[in-house]
Enzyme design. Structure first.
Site, PDB file in Angstrom:
ATOM      1  N   ALA A  65       0.792  -1.232   0.000  1.00 34.02           N
ATOM      2  CA  ALA A  65       0.000   0.000   0.000  1.00 34.02           C
ATOM      3  C   ALA A  65       0.832   1.295   0.000  1.00 34.02           C
ATOM      4  O   ALA A  65       0.672   2.143  -0.894  1.00 34.02           O
ATOM      5  CB  ALA A  65      -0.988  -0.035   1.162  1.00 34.02           C
ATOM      6  N   ASP A 267      -4.095  -2.409   4.070  1.00 32.21           N
ATOM      7  CA  ASP A 267      -4.304  -1.660   2.823  1.00 32.21           C
ATOM      8  C   ASP A 267      -5.329  -0.559   3.007  1.00 32.21           C
ATOM      9  O   ASP A 267      -5.337   0.421   2.252  1.00 32.21           O
ATOM     10  CB  ASP A 267      -4.738  -2.604   1.703  1.00 32.21           C
ATOM     11  CG  ASP A 267      -3.530  -3.370   1.206  1.00 32.21           C
ATOM     12  OD1 ASP A 267      -3.138  -4.338   1.872  1.00 32.21           O
ATOM     13  OD2 ASP A 267      -2.939  -2.942   0.198  1.00 32.21           O
TER      14      ASP A 267
HETATM   15  O1  MRU Z   1      -1.174  -7.191  -3.175  1.00 32.55           O
HETATM   16  P1  MRU Z   1      -0.098  -6.509  -2.374  1.00 32.55           P
HETATM   17  O2  MRU Z   1       1.190  -7.265  -2.363  1.00 32.55           O
HETATM   18  O3  MRU Z   1       0.060  -5.074  -2.771  1.00 32.55           O
HETATM   19  O4  MRU Z   1      -0.664  -6.526  -0.894  1.00 32.55           O
HETATM   20  C1  MRU Z   1       0.123  -5.975   0.115  1.00 32.55           C
HETATM   21  C2  MRU Z   1      -0.454  -6.118   1.469  1.00 32.55           C
HETATM   22  O5  MRU Z   1      -1.530  -6.624   1.658  1.00 32.55           O
HETATM   23  C3  MRU Z   1       0.313  -5.491   2.589  1.00 32.55           C
HETATM   24  O6  MRU Z   1       0.110  -6.195   3.781  1.00 32.55           O
HETATM   25  C4  MRU Z   1      -0.168  -4.041   2.795  1.00 32.55           C
HETATM   26  O7  MRU Z   1      -0.196  -3.365   1.582  1.00 32.55           O
HETATM   27  C5  MRU Z   1       0.675  -3.298   3.761  1.00 32.55           C
HETATM   28  S1  MRU Z   1       2.300  -2.987   3.151  1.00 32.55           S
HETATM   29  C6  MRU Z   1       3.076  -2.064   4.354  1.00 32.55           C
END
Ligand code: MRU
Length: 377
Positions: A65, A267
């Site tokens: 995110a 997210d």
């Molecule tokens: O699909 P992604 O890899 O973008 O998903 C990422 C996540 O779910 C993380 O846990 C979230 O973005 C937090 S990153 C600090």
């Protein structure tokens, strides 16, 4: 690691930029470490236009995110620069500039739907552009557009810098949540997913600094394998020992009392504390609740969406069947299988023990306590 491809001048890098180089922002564009190829290859992809950056976010060359928010802000600057250099005359209609700003914002915001950090960063860039343009009546000179470009470049850099500062503060606040035992994390929340250092993984780094005996369990995180490919790679680079497990091992480890706390990123966190995060997070929270294990979420203020009442309203990204049917391009299921590839799930606030932010730790009841700490988002 040598960066022989880096012939062009780096624009800027915040002071605490991590030893893991998720991207390089140069005069010519953005070099993104291709996270789809990790850990097998450490290869950078060059993006010098809006469409390339949008595609990189969509295809998960860059993911996480906060990282996609920062990248979108840099992408905004890169595309604005292209627009600036395409200008012919000395003056241009304000209307036209506003349309360009609108188009850049829309294309970036819609690259991925669930992580609020993306629209948060883009709307910050859009707002600053429109505020600047308000100072002019009908037309604006090329020199003044250059001024706006410089403002945008500073703002994108600030968004990146603030994220690193937030992560370091999150780690400070979270470092005492556990002093011994096993800690489990899901997906990747480290330097690769943020401006640097990481959120949940940043806390884990800090806890490990204090007690080297702590056991770190990493969920592989099907189907994109952010845990196995990315978190394991980061911890390996940082020389921090970890134990990689398949996602379906977590419950039994909890039963055997091998896990004392779970910490994940987010997210999107809405008003009542409901939290969208990588698919599988909800199952972990339910299991943690059943086994009486504390379940923590770590995230910066930019991940909060206080305009949304509860988790039901969070848009959940659905990704392609390909991600489930194949692994490293090899088929692992009959190609005609129907799939359900939800990229995220929503954990109800009542399963979350606390939310660790850069402004402090927020405890339930979240409806009351989130607004006390998180303001103006
Ligand atoms: O699909 P992604 O890899 O973008 O998903 C990422 C996540 O779910 C993380 O846990 C979230 O973005 C937090 S990153 C600090």
């Amino acid at each position: 690691m040598k960066f022989s491809f880096l012939k062009d001048q780096i624009i800027k890098e915040p002071a605490q930029a991590d030893l893991i180089k998720t991207w390089f922002w140069t005069e010519k564009g953005l070099y993104l470490l291709d996270q789809r190829k990790l850990p097998l290859k450490e290869k950078y992809i060059f993006c010098d236009s809006l469409s390339k950056i949008r595609n990189a976010i969509k295809e998960m060359v860059i993911r996480g995110a906060p990282a996609i928010g920062i990248c979108a802000a840099i992408g905004f600057v890169i595309e604005f620069k292209r627009f600036l250099s395409s200008l012919k005359g000395d003056e241009i209609l304000i209307d036209k500039v506003e349309k360009v700003v609108g188009k850049i914002s829309n294309l970036l915001t819609t690259a991925r739907p669930t992580a609020i950090n993306l629209s948060w960063a883009v709307s910050r860039m859009r707002k600053i552009s429109l505020e600047f343009l308000k100072n002019f009546e009908e037309k604006i000179s090329k020199k003044e557009i250059l001024q706006l470009y410089e403002i945008l470049e500073k703002e994108a850099f600030k968004i990146w810098e603030e994220d690193i500062e937030a992560n370091l503060a999150i780690a400070e606040h979270g470092k005492d949540i556990l002093s011994e035992g096993g800690i489990l994390t899901h997906c990747n929340t480290g330097a690769l997913a943020t401006g640097g250092y990481g959120t949940a993984l940043g806390i884990i780094r800090k806890i490990y600094e204090k007690n080297k005996k702590i056991k770190i369990f990493v969920d592989e995180t099907r189907p994109f394998l952010q845990g196995a490919r990315l978190t394991a790679w980061e911890l390996y680079k940082l020389k921090i020992p970890y134990i990689l497990i398949t996602d379906n091992t977590a419950g039994f480890l909890m039963k055997r009392q091998e896990i004392s706390a779970i910490i994940v990123g987010a997210d999107r966190i809405v008003k009542n504390g409901d939290t969208a995060n990588k698919i599988g997070t909800y199952s972990l929270a339910v299991l943690a609740n059943y086994h009486n294990i504390p379940f923590f979420v770590a995230a910066p203020s930019s991940t909060f969406d206080l305009d949304t009442e509860n988790g039901e309203k969070i848009p959940i990204e659905i990704r392609s069947s390909e991600e489930i049917l194949t692994c490293y391009k090899s088929k692992i299921a009959p190609s005609r299988s129907k799939t359900c590839n939800l990229a995220f799930d929503v954990t109800p606030g009542n399963l979350i023990s606390a939310i660790i932010t850069e402004k402090g730790i927020i405890y339930p009841p979240y409806e009351i306590n989130i607004p006390k700490i998180i303001k103006n988002f």
